[in-house]
Design a protein around this motif. Structure first.
Motif, short mmCIF file in Angstrom:
data_model
loop_
_atom_site.label_atom_id
_atom_site.label_comp_id
_atom_site.label_asym_id
_atom_site.label_seq_id
_atom_site.Cartn_x
_atom_site.Cartn_y
_atom_site.Cartn_z
N GLY A 124 -11.13 2.39 -9.78
CA GLY A 124 -11.55 2.54 -8.40
C GLY A 124 -10.37 2.47 -7.44
O GLY A 124 -9.37 1.81 -7.73
N ALA A 125 -10.49 3.18 -6.33
CA ALA A 125 -9.44 3.18 -5.32
C ALA A 125 -10.08 3.11 -3.94
O ALA A 125 -11.18 3.64 -3.73
N SER A 126 -9.41 2.43 -3.02
CA SER A 126 -9.92 2.35 -1.65
C SER A 126 -8.77 2.42 -0.66
O SER A 126 -7.66 1.94 -0.92
N LEU A 127 -9.06 3.04 0.47
CA LEU A 127 -8.14 3.13 1.59
C LEU A 127 -8.86 2.53 2.78
O LEU A 127 -9.93 2.99 3.18
N VAL A 128 -8.27 1.47 3.37
CA VAL A 128 -8.95 0.68 4.38
C VAL A 128 -8.19 0.75 5.70
O VAL A 128 -6.97 0.56 5.73
N TYR A 129 -8.94 1.00 6.78
CA TYR A 129 -8.38 0.95 8.13
C TYR A 129 -8.96 -0.26 8.84
O TYR A 129 -10.17 -0.42 8.95
N GLY A 130 -8.09 -1.17 9.29
CA GLY A 130 -8.54 -2.37 10.01
C GLY A 130 -8.18 -2.29 11.47
O GLY A 130 -7.14 -1.75 11.86
N PHE A 131 -9.08 -2.83 12.30
CA PHE A 131 -8.83 -2.81 13.74
C PHE A 131 -9.25 -4.14 14.36
O PHE A 131 -9.90 -4.96 13.72
N SER B 2 -2.28 -1.41 10.16
CA SER B 2 -3.71 -1.10 10.20
C SER B 2 -4.27 -0.57 8.89
O SER B 2 -5.49 -0.56 8.71
N TRP B 3 -3.41 -0.12 7.97
CA TRP B 3 -3.89 0.54 6.76
C TRP B 3 -3.54 -0.26 5.52
O TRP B 3 -2.41 -0.73 5.37
N ASP B 4 -4.52 -0.40 4.63
CA ASP B 4 -4.33 -1.06 3.34
C ASP B 4 -4.82 -0.14 2.23
O ASP B 4 -5.72 0.68 2.44
N ALA B 5 -4.26 -0.33 1.04
CA ALA B 5 -4.71 0.44 -0.12
C ALA B 5 -4.88 -0.49 -1.31
O ALA B 5 -4.16 -1.48 -1.45
N LYS B 6 -5.84 -0.16 -2.16
CA LYS B 6 -6.08 -0.96 -3.36
C LYS B 6 -6.54 -0.04 -4.49
O LYS B 6 -7.32 0.88 -4.27
N VAL B 7 -6.03 -0.32 -5.69
CA VAL B 7 -6.47 0.34 -6.91
C VAL B 7 -6.87 -0.76 -7.89
O VAL B 7 -6.13 -1.73 -8.08
N GLU B 8 -8.05 -0.63 -8.50
CA GLU B 8 -8.52 -1.63 -9.45
C GLU B 8 -9.30 -0.95 -10.55
O GLU B 8 -9.64 0.23 -10.46
N GLY B 9 -9.58 -1.71 -11.59
CA GLY B 9 -10.37 -1.14 -12.67
C GLY B 9 -10.68 -2.14 -13.75
O GLY B 9 -10.13 -3.25 -13.79
N THR B 10 -11.59 -1.76 -14.63
CA THR B 10 -11.98 -2.54 -15.79
C THR B 10 -12.02 -1.62 -17.00
O THR B 10 -12.58 -0.52 -16.93
N VAL B 11 -11.41 -2.06 -18.09
CA VAL B 11 -11.38 -1.30 -19.34
C VAL B 11 -12.10 -2.11 -20.41
O VAL B 11 -11.65 -3.21 -20.76
#
Length: 434
Positions: free
Chosen positions: A427-434, A398-407
């Motif tokens: 940027g960072a995100s924590l996602v809960y899917g259902f 159910s849980w996903d994580a992502k880190v991204e960015g631009t320099v």
């Protein structure tokens, strides 16, 4: 009042409530109707390590998104899809917004030796094959406050008719309402130096946002070749940002006009598009090309400040090669390279007017779906270079994580994106899917 502002004032509350209601629902069967629900909730943040280039901009932001999709299937085969979306952002009021990503009725049947399908309502359609710059993708408006790569789009009111047979797929679109592009506000980063005054938006068409746009696409697979031909006639999705002036003292007893706002303007255009992808074992060869009539160009003295309209052509071409099972493991490594070119060159308002894109992607193909992506963008007209990165991983079912960015390694002072020169971010995100 344009629909964009109606969404901000009314739909934000209504769709936010719809997300909460749908999130509390569960799958059910009711008298010939089958209801299913899925969705996601995410907590997101961005950090900008460099001092802002413009007054009012924030160095960090936190927010959340909520999106649910409700499927209602009838015994007759008809289906209704509802996907509301809501975002809250702590730094930029213009990034806080709601949208109907999808809200359409789907019907289908047989037609001759083929099949037909009709979708009526809000929907999102994607055209194109390239990784970096999607030139032919024009039906939906970019949701630019979601991500600067222009890949996330707003829901578009449409009637979409599809006919599929052995000879290929033919699609027709009637688009009765234009959606304004979402743009960062005064507190947001990755924006122009002057604030945008969306209340004064203008259109070339006398019907303004109610101009009825038309589009069509033919696609077919010929062995390893996937081919698409498209036509769009109507209101451009990209706005021209025209300066608005105020009178200010010149310090010598006189007065001079000074630009203090940017006003979006949407022109009437016609676009012919081609997209093709050739699959040869581990190779993917990709091409997108357009010819557009009636598009605006940047001012070129002695032209006026609004610039002049001109026809132009553009293309994006490249390849992707995948090394499978590297180091005797399940992992794959993909190498990508693309070139995006606009015939208007330095007079193009498109930020990707002559860009070279190269990237590498490592997919571990593990249970967690771990992926690493690194990319480089180099502008062939300006001394502008930027690095990008992205890391994605499933933490559980159910849980996903992502880190991204631009320099931004360097931004040429003459480059139209110079206003974003200090907008390197993580940027960072924590996602809960259902």
């Amino acid at each position: 009042m344009p629909l964009t502002r109606l969404y901000r004032r009314a739909a934000a509350a209504a769709i936010g409530a719809a997300c909460a209601v749908l999130a509390s629902a569960s799958a059910a069967d009711t008298g010939g109707l089958a209801l299913t629900l899925d969705g996601r909730l995410s907590l997101e943040g961005r950090w900008f390590p460099e001092e802002a280039a413009h007054a009012g901009q924030r160095d960090a932001t936190l927010g959340y998104t909520a999106q649910s999709t409700l499927h209602i299937d009838h015994d007759s085969g008809a289906r209704f899809i509802l996907t509301p979306f809501y975002r809250y952002d702590s730094a930029d009021a213009y990034r806080t917004h709601a949208d109907l990503r999808e809200a359409y009725l789907l019907m289908f049947g047989e037609l001759g030796e083929g099949e037909w399908e009709a979708r009526l309502g809000f929907d999102r359609v994607f055209w194109g094959v390239t990784e970096f710059h999607h030139l032919v993708n024009i039906v939906n408006q970019a949701d630019l406050v979601e991500h600067p790569n222009e890949e996330i789009t707003l829901g578009q009111p449409m009637a979409h008719l599809t006919w599929t047979a052995e000879w290929g797929t033919l699609e027709f679109f009637v688009l009765p309402l234009h959606r304004e592009r979402t743009l960062p506000g005064r507190g947001g980063r990755l924006r122009a130096g002057l604030p945008v005054d969306e209340r004064r938006v203008t259109y070339e068409s006398a019907a303004q946002e109610w101009h009825v746009d038309l589009a069509a696409r033919f696609s077919r697979s010929l062995g390893p070749l996937d081919l698409g031909l498209s036509l769009f006639d109507g209101t451009a999705r990209e706005p021209s940002l025209r300066p608005s002036f105020r009178i200010a003292p010149d310090g010598m007893g006189g007065f001079v006009p000074v630009p203090h706002r940017l006003v979006p303007h949407y022109a009437q255009i016609r676009q012919y598009g081609l997209d093709a992808q050739l699959t040869l074992d581990s190779w993917l060869l990709k091409l997108e090309a357009i010819y557009r009539e009636g598009a605006p160009a940047l001012p070129d003295p002695p032209a006026d400040l609004l610039g002049r309209k001109r026809d132009y052509w553009a293309f994006a071409a490249g390849f992707e090669y995948t090394f499978g099972g590297v180091f005797e493991s399940d992992a794959d490594i993909s190498v990508l390279a693309e070139w995006s070119y606009d015939d208007r060159k330095r007079r193009s308002p498109d930020q990707f007017q002559n860009e070279i894109f190269a990237a590498g992607r490592l997919a571990l193909n593990d249970v967690e779906g771990t992926q690493f992506v690194a990319s480089l963008i180099a502008d062939a007209d300006y001394q502008t270079y930027a690095l990008g990165f992205e890391i994605k991983r499933n933490l559980s079912d159910s849980w996903d994580a992502k880190v991204e960015g631009t320099v931004f390694l360097a931004v040429d002072p003459d480059d139209p994106i110079h206003d974003t020169r200090r907008d390197t971010y993580v940027g960072a995100s924590l996602v809960y899917g259902f």
